[in-house]
Design a protein around this motif. Sequence first.
Motif: not given
Length: 798
Positions: A597-608, A610-620
């Motif tokens: 995660p980023l300090e300037s962009y809070p993100m919810e913790a996910e159980e997994n 690596f299969l979650g809301h990351r990379g382009v998924r988060m950006c989109l």
Amino acid sequence: MVGIVVVSHSSKLAEGVAELAQQMTQNKCALAVAGGIDDPANPIGTDPVQVMTAIETVMDDDGVLVLMDLGSALLSAEMALELLGDEVASSVELCAAPIVEGTMAAAVAAGSGLPLAAVKEEALGALSAKKKHLGVEEEVVVTAAPEVPAGEELRFNWTVLNPHGLHARPAAAIVGALAGFDAVLQIEKAEERANAKSLNAIAGLSVRRDDEITFIASGVQAEQAIAAFKVLAEDGFGEDVTAEPVVAEAEPAPAPLQSVEGAIAGLPASQGIAFGRVAFFQSVMPAVPDRAFAGVGEESNRLFAAIGSIASEMQRSAKSAKDAEQSGIFAAHVAMLTDPELEPKLRGYIADENAIAEQAWISVMFELKAQYEAADSDYMRQRAVDIWDITRQVMVQLTGSEGEGASVPANSILIAEDLTPTDTAKQDKEHVLGICLTGGGKTSHSAIIARAMGIPAIVRAAGAFDLLEDGQQVVLDGFEGLLWTDPSEEVEADLVAQHEAWKAEQAEAASKAMEPAITLDGVHFPVQANIGSFEDAEKVIAAGAEGVGLMRTEFLFQSRAELPDEQSQYEEYKRIAAAFGDHPITIRTLDVGGDKPLESYPMEAEENPFLGHRGVRMCLADKKLFSTQIRALIRAAAEQPNIQMMIPMISTVSELKYCKKLVEEAREELGLSHSNAPMNVGIMIEVPSAVLDADNLAAEADFFSIGTNDLTQYVMAADRGNPKVSELVDYTQPAVLRAIRMTCEAGKRAGIPVSMCGEMAGDTQVTELLLKAGISKLSASASLLPALKEQIRQTSLN
């Protein structure tokens, strides 16, 4: 899994320690760094918010271990815990272990799935093996091997073939391979046993080449553990066991004074010919100041803050070293500074003698230096200068006085009794053309560093101080071990010729790294570099990089209270691209998520994650965040047409199409069409769906880049941070190789290039396989580029 956080005043030190730990554990531990501060003019320092963010990055139910420098690093770590709150802070342990060896031990333990308490214990005992190896008289406690019920032991005998025995790396391989077994495991040498699941315990046995050991297992999975150990042993515990151990040659007696007419004779230590003027150099120990005792606590804190600061500098020197041998010298200095036996001695001296920090340090270290000077081995006696070196460095830190001689003028031949490794490494090659020592030796660390720096040097040149004058013109011959003070015309002409030939050889060697990598059948394969900031540019260019295959943009977003705006991103992208001239630079869009995660962009913790809301998924999901970066890239590409954009974690064609739509919208807003600001848009192939739908993706993408680290873990459904499935996280698995071939075939059919930027790209053992599979260019870290280029030159595609 327990997370590890490395806190240092220096970002480079923190990153170097993390890199070493991840290499040792093969990226099996969750590790984050908090190094330096966001101030280009004064980057040395620590930031509590940065430490807090790092802790949050690796936090899970198993907790986090934080290793740090002392002084402000410790204070920043403590403040970070306050910022996190009691609930989170209760799962975080601050560890007093040495930051380098402690991190290594902690990473291995954490990567093996051990609990937080055990990880901390491993870190705290990180130097016990080295202490024992050096023959320290006080009792060394090897991690106790667990008791084994009589009559239930299975045994496997092995003769160790590793050139340097079971040192840290093979010990780490053993721990990583065996930690997951439900069994009591031990290694026995000469009736002394150690826990085979403990890095420190194994190293503490001081197992050397040709030693006989016995692996002992009992419990539910004893048979499986025996089988696993046998395989590991036969594979050399992950090392090349065909290499012979390095044995220091006995040095000849010093050459007699003035044995050659017109020259002072010594021993050659570093080859080369240098013409220059005499400059005397003497390293002076700062004096112990005359001040009042401030109390045990304050004096101890003052001393260990200084030790921590110098250890950070030494580790930075190790990371920036020219070769592994030079790096190892400074790493050994770090080990000396952070030896676990040193701390209780220093604290005891301060408490018992009411001694100020400087006096305690001098007294304890000079006692240690005397032990080295009294050693039987010439090699060990030469290590006394290393003790002097670290002692002086800490004294300089404590007193604020350099304690050194005057600065060295240009075109100098440095004359000294001996040089410490730090003194040698600090010399400016533009000023110091040669080094002549009246003491030292060919195996001394100063000689090793001089060779690494390419500075001609001789040692044991007796009488140099008496026979030379400051500013006198001399010629140093590092081939023959001579310092010419009055050469004949014939000798001088010969020295000039040798000097010119030596310089020409150096230029040819340097140019080879810059030559293109062309196969035996005449095919050029660009070799590019992976970088993470502007500071990496100079290093990779010098290593022969033909551009950048992967530029990570996360550095612009990390350790910031606010997201970087469009202008700041544009300026940085343009600056980095300009450094590479016409060579292409592939800039990956933001690749973060719940796992980082980023300090300037809070993100919810996910159980997994690596299969979650990351990379382009988060950006989109955040058009503003993504479009800001896209606009900055387009603007930079308008001025630096060598820029191309790469999108991570693409899983579907619809994702790629939406990304391209955002690019076109940004172009319209900026008034920069593709013809005015050309910028290719490609994707990383990291997930199985991208491989299986590669033909359709290739119709939309300008290029593919295979990220083998993630692709391997996703294809094999094996978390690369989980040691229990480590054997599956192997990019040579048939399924992974098939995925690579499928991607290359799809790229070929669509007429787009396919590159590779993961760890596999730098592995010369698979280079030929990759080129024949259809990879068009490779991108790896700077240190791997020369060897990678040479491997390509030796490869034939037919």
